[in-house]
Design a protein around this motif. Structure first.
Motif: not given
Length: 190
Positions: A56-61
């Protein structure tokens, strides 16, 4: 053990973002499994998640990275220029990946309240940059004065969303230059 410089860490992070952007675009958020992310980046899950807490953090980044570029372009040249740039690069694989990421952001905004809450700040930055640019253009005497800036901003945002959807659906891009001219003329002072 040799020490890794901040420049090397930043370069690796950018490599991961670029590969993940393509993976998310091709497979969607759910379909971009950790295994697929490993294949796309050529890195182990440990290496990927050393830079990002979770998927999720990767997608948001990825989405934040795209939004930051967009805010910069809007502030400098306006939302119509973002559309023109997008149209000029419509056949590029990078643009295809970017379009897929944009559609995935839209889907997650509808289906994931936690993501929508996190994304609201990024969306607000794009909207604010658009309104500030329009206000500067109005002060310079370039924009029409009979329509409130908020209405002009919404009009441009709808045109942008329509262009993204048009291109993401694989529709032809070659004949859209005059359409963007019309969009620009609609907000300019006669």
């Amino acid at each position: 053990m040799p020490r890794v410089s901040q420049d090397q860490l930043d370069a690796r992070r950018q490599e991961i973002l670029a590969a993940a952007r393509g993976c998310f675009a091709r497979h969607g958020y759910e379909g971009a499994t950790v295994r697929r992310l490993e294949e796309a980046t050529g890195l182990s899950r440990g290496a990927i998640f050393h830079h990002f807490r979770d998927k999720d953090s990767l997608f948001l980044a990825v989405a934040e990275d795209d939004a930051a570029v967009m805010v910069e372009t809007v502030a400098r040249n306006g939302l119509v220029q973002v559309m023109r740039d997008l149209l000029a690069r419509a056949v590029s694989p990078d643009t295809t990946g970017w379009l897929g990421s944009q559609l995935e952001v839209s889907r997650r905004l509808r289906t994931d309240p936690a993501f929508a809450k996190r994304w609201a700040q990024r969306s607000a930055a794009i909207a604010e940059a658009t309104r500030e640019r329009l206000a500067r253009q109005r002060e310079a005497g370039v924009l029409r004065e009979d329509v409130p800036i908020d209405v002009l901003a919404r009009f441009l945002e709808l045109a942008y969303d329509g262009l993204v959807l048009h291109l993401a659906m694989g529709r032809p891009a070659g004949d859209l230059g005059p359409v963007l001219d019309l969009v620009e003329e609609a907000v300019r002072r006669p």
